[in-house]
Design a protein around this motif. Sequence first.
Motif, PDB file in Angstrom:
ATOM      1  N   GLY A  35       0.902  -1.116  -0.105  1.00 21.94           N
ATOM      2  CA  GLY A  35      -0.056  -0.044  -0.035  1.00 21.94           C
ATOM      3  C   GLY A  35       0.718   1.324  -0.008  1.00 21.94           C
ATOM      4  O   GLY A  35       0.640   2.262  -0.662  1.00 21.94           O
ATOM      5  N   VAL A  36       1.787   1.251   0.733  1.00 23.59           N
ATOM      6  CA  VAL A  36       2.834   2.426   0.882  1.00 23.59           C
ATOM      7  C   VAL A  36       3.449   2.642  -0.410  1.00 23.59           C
ATOM      8  O   VAL A  36       3.707   3.672  -1.017  1.00 23.59           O
ATOM      9  N   TRP A  37       3.988   1.637  -0.909  1.00 26.70           N
ATOM     10  CA  TRP A  37       4.598   1.466  -2.311  1.00 26.70           C
ATOM     11  C   TRP A  37       3.697   2.224  -3.309  1.00 26.70           C
ATOM     12  O   TRP A  37       4.182   2.644  -4.221  1.00 26.70           O
ATOM     13  N   ILE A  38       2.532   1.827  -3.348  1.00 29.57           N
ATOM     14  CA  ILE A  38       1.373   2.406  -4.437  1.00 29.57           C
ATOM     15  C   ILE A  38       1.501   3.854  -4.372  1.00 29.57           C
ATOM     16  O   ILE A  38       1.588   4.505  -5.188  1.00 29.57           O
ATOM     17  N   SER A  39       1.189   4.298  -2.911  1.00 23.87           N
ATOM     18  CA  SER A  39       1.140   5.871  -3.064  1.00 23.87           C
ATOM     19  C   SER A  39       2.665   6.404  -3.334  1.00 23.87           C
ATOM     20  O   SER A  39       2.505   7.592  -3.705  1.00 23.87           O
ATOM     21  N   ILE A  65      -3.364   9.406  -5.103  1.00 21.05           N
ATOM     22  CA  ILE A  65      -4.474  10.310  -5.839  1.00 21.05           C
ATOM     23  C   ILE A  65      -4.117  11.649  -5.172  1.00 21.05           C
ATOM     24  O   ILE A  65      -3.954  12.644  -5.840  1.00 21.05           O
ATOM     25  N   LEU A  66      -4.159  11.695  -3.795  1.00 19.03           N
ATOM     26  CA  LEU A  66      -4.064  12.862  -2.952  1.00 19.03           C
ATOM     27  C   LEU A  66      -2.460  13.369  -3.266  1.00 19.03           C
ATOM     28  O   LEU A  66      -2.416  14.731  -3.480  1.00 19.03           O
ATOM     29  N   TYR A  76      -1.988  17.167  -5.308  1.00 18.01           N
ATOM     30  CA  TYR A  76      -1.149  18.003  -4.491  1.00 18.01           C
ATOM     31  C   TYR A  76      -0.069  18.569  -5.576  1.00 18.01           C
ATOM     32  O   TYR A  76       0.204  19.782  -5.611  1.00 18.01           O
ATOM     33  N   ARG A  77       0.742  17.382  -5.980  1.00 17.95           N
ATOM     34  CA  ARG A  77       1.764  17.896  -7.087  1.00 17.95           C
ATOM     35  C   ARG A  77       1.036  18.852  -8.186  1.00 17.95           C
ATOM     36  O   ARG A  77       2.067  19.462  -8.973  1.00 17.95           O
ATOM     37  N   TRP A  78      -0.016  18.423  -8.675  1.00 17.97           N
ATOM     38  CA  TRP A  78      -0.530  19.174  -9.650  1.00 17.97           C
ATOM     39  C   TRP A  78      -1.011  20.318  -9.687  1.00 17.97           C
ATOM     40  O   TRP A  78      -0.839  21.236 -10.424  1.00 17.97           O
ATOM     41  N   ILE A  79      -1.325  20.648  -8.353  1.00 10.37           N
ATOM     42  CA  ILE A  79      -1.919  22.070  -7.912  1.00 10.37           C
ATOM     43  C   ILE A  79      -0.661  22.839  -7.836  1.00 10.37           C
ATOM     44  O   ILE A  79      -0.831  23.863  -7.984  1.00 10.37           O
TER      45      ILE A  79
END
Length: 155
Positions: free
Chosen positions: A87-91, A146-147, A151-154
């Motif tokens: 799960g962490v690796w996916i994020s 996704i979050l 954040y990176r996109w914003i």
Amino acid sequence: MDRPSLLPVIIGTGFGSGFWPWGPGTAGALLATVIWLGLSCVMPSYTMIITFSLCIIITAIGTWAIKQLTPFWGDDPARVVIDEMVGVWISLLVAPVGNIWYALAAFLLFRFFDIVKPLGIRNLDRRVGAFWVMADDILAGIYSGILIAAYRWII
């Protein structure tokens, strides 16, 4: 046979991090974050492809290990943390390679989603079977990613 084989124990407990008595899920997620940071220092150009590969391979191997451990430890025991690692690796797939602040954010967001279990995560967590042990953490990792990506996109 009254105890599980060593290989599924090593895999399922995230190399033993699941035996940490004060929050084994946090210990497994932290180990995965440290592995990612170490990988990003040693092989920065390949970190993302290796992380993606780890997500796929460890999901398959972790599901196998959990299936082996279930008869001995029951459904989704706390010491099984390989799912938290995935799960962490996916994020972290959307985090800038080697950035400790994004790694910390990925870790914290993942733990939030893993503990609170909103947005369908709880429904997956209630299902029985080795894959479902992995599935709720995969979804928590996706939500965290996704979050981070938003954040990176914003910014």
